[in-house]
Design a protein around this motif. Structure first.
Motif, short mmCIF file in Angstrom:
data_model
loop_
_atom_site.label_atom_id
_atom_site.label_comp_id
_atom_site.label_asym_id
_atom_site.label_seq_id
_atom_site.Cartn_x
_atom_site.Cartn_y
_atom_site.Cartn_z
N GLY A 25 -33.52 111.31 64.21
CA GLY A 25 -33.38 110.43 65.38
C GLY A 25 -33.76 111.13 66.67
O GLY A 25 -34.42 110.53 67.54
N LEU A 26 -33.36 112.39 66.81
CA LEU A 26 -33.72 113.14 68.03
C LEU A 26 -35.23 113.38 68.10
O LEU A 26 -35.82 113.27 69.19
N LEU A 27 -35.86 113.69 66.97
CA LEU A 27 -37.32 113.87 66.98
C LEU A 27 -38.04 112.58 67.33
O LEU A 27 -39.00 112.58 68.10
N VAL A 28 -37.56 111.47 66.79
CA VAL A 28 -38.18 110.17 67.11
C VAL A 28 -37.99 109.85 68.59
O VAL A 28 -38.93 109.42 69.27
N ALA A 29 -36.78 110.05 69.11
CA ALA A 29 -36.52 109.75 70.52
C ALA A 29 -37.41 110.59 71.44
O ALA A 29 -38.02 110.06 72.38
N ALA A 30 -37.51 111.89 71.17
CA ALA A 30 -38.36 112.75 71.99
C ALA A 30 -39.82 112.34 71.87
O ALA A 30 -40.55 112.29 72.87
N ALA A 31 -40.26 112.02 70.66
CA ALA A 31 -41.66 111.62 70.45
C ALA A 31 -41.99 110.34 71.20
O ALA A 31 -43.07 110.23 71.79
N VAL A 32 -41.08 109.39 71.21
CA VAL A 32 -41.33 108.14 71.96
C VAL A 32 -41.44 108.44 73.45
O VAL A 32 -42.32 107.91 74.13
N LEU A 33 -40.56 109.29 73.97
CA LEU A 33 -40.65 109.66 75.39
C LEU A 33 -41.98 110.37 75.69
O LEU A 33 -42.63 110.08 76.69
N PHE A 34 -42.40 111.27 74.82
CA PHE A 34 -43.68 111.96 75.01
C PHE A 34 -44.85 110.98 74.94
O PHE A 34 -45.80 111.06 75.71
N PHE A 35 -44.78 110.05 74.01
CA PHE A 35 -45.85 109.07 73.85
C PHE A 35 -45.96 108.18 75.09
O PHE A 35 -47.06 107.94 75.60
N VAL A 36 -44.84 107.70 75.59
CA VAL A 36 -44.85 106.86 76.79
C VAL A 36 -45.36 107.67 77.99
O VAL A 36 -46.14 107.16 78.80
N ALA A 37 -44.96 108.93 78.10
CA ALA A 37 -45.48 109.79 79.17
C ALA A 37 -46.99 109.91 79.06
O ALA A 37 -47.70 109.87 80.08
N SER A 38 -47.51 110.04 77.83
CA SER A 38 -48.96 110.12 77.64
C SER A 38 -49.67 108.88 78.16
O SER A 38 -50.73 108.97 78.78
N VAL A 39 -49.08 107.73 77.91
CA VAL A 39 -49.68 106.47 78.37
C VAL A 39 -49.64 106.38 79.89
O VAL A 39 -50.57 105.86 80.51
N LEU A 40 -48.59 106.92 80.52
CA LEU A 40 -48.44 106.80 81.97
C LEU A 40 -49.24 107.81 82.78
O LEU A 40 -49.42 107.63 83.97
N PHE A 41 -49.70 108.88 82.14
CA PHE A 41 -50.53 109.83 82.88
C PHE A 41 -51.81 109.13 83.35
O PHE A 41 -52.35 108.30 82.62
N PRO A 42 -52.30 109.48 84.55
CA PRO A 42 -53.50 108.81 85.07
C PRO A 42 -54.76 109.40 84.44
O PRO A 42 -55.65 109.88 85.11
N GLU A 43 -54.80 109.41 83.16
CA GLU A 43 -55.90 109.98 82.41
C GLU A 43 -56.43 108.90 81.48
O GLU A 43 -55.80 107.88 81.27
N GLN A 44 -57.55 109.15 80.93
CA GLN A 44 -58.11 108.23 79.95
C GLN A 44 -57.33 108.40 78.65
O GLN A 44 -57.56 109.35 77.92
N PHE A 45 -56.41 107.50 78.38
CA PHE A 45 -55.59 107.59 77.18
C PHE A 45 -56.43 107.16 75.98
O PHE A 45 -56.87 106.02 75.91
N LEU A 46 -56.69 108.09 75.09
CA LEU A 46 -57.51 107.84 73.91
C LEU A 46 -58.86 107.22 74.27
O LEU A 46 -59.41 106.40 73.55
N GLY A 47 -59.38 107.58 75.45
CA GLY A 47 -60.66 107.05 75.89
C GLY A 47 -60.57 105.69 76.54
O GLY A 47 -61.58 105.11 76.92
#
Length: 177
Positions: A120-142
């Protein structure tokens, strides 16, 4: 479907948590300010390599706390804040895994299965990291749907996806207690 046998679930939980520290949850490579940059973001630190960017040190390492404080008041503060919270959740998982490794019998006596806790802790951290990836002003997965239109380059949440998979496998483990 169960992907791990019950007798190996504890070992897999500890090992998965430790491996997650070595997986960069986000990798970004792109063009910025006349040069190129590579950000490799791990759960507990970030390495930035800058090539040809004026007034920027070629290599730097920062923690989630220092990165968040540096980005205070910018459009990426929320993304860095999510990384910081994800890092805290991951640190909790790391502490639980160390305790579980050293005191397996005591941890197995918990009301909640420690394998489920770590999953559960790994999933929770991964979801937070994934959402952070989407919010960065970068080309997310192109795809340029990050905040602020995106930098030229590509951001890939490779470790976030793998950490999510590891956590899901742990949550699916059928443990006999």
């Amino acid at each position: 479907m169960v992907w791990v046998r019950s007798e190996y679930a504890g070992e897999l939980a500890v090992l998965s948590t430790w491996v997650a520290a070595l997986l960069p949850w986000n990798v970004f490579y792109g063009a910025v300010a006349g040069g190129t940059v590579l950000f490799v973001r791990f759960p507990l630190f970030q390495i930035r390599y800058a090539f040809g960017v004026p007034f920027v040190r070629a290599t730097s390492v920062s923690s989630p706390v220092s990165a968040y404080l540096l980005q205070s008041g910018t459009s990426v503060q929320v993304a860095y804040g999510l990384w910081l919270v994800g890092a805290l959740v991951y640190l909790l998982a790391l502490a639980v895994s160390l305790y579980y490794y050293r005191e397996e019998e005591r941890a197995d006596a918990w009301a909640t299965d420690p394998v489920d806790v770590l999953g559960g802790l790994l999933v929770a951290a991964a979801v937070l990291f994934f959402v952070a990836s989407v919010l960065f002003p970068e080309q997310f997965l192109g795809i340029g749907f990050g905040v602020g239109g995106g930098f030229p380059g590509v951001s890939i949440p490779v470790g976030a996806v793998l950490q999510l998979a590891l956590g899901a496998v742990l949550l699916r483990a059928d443990r006999v207690r």
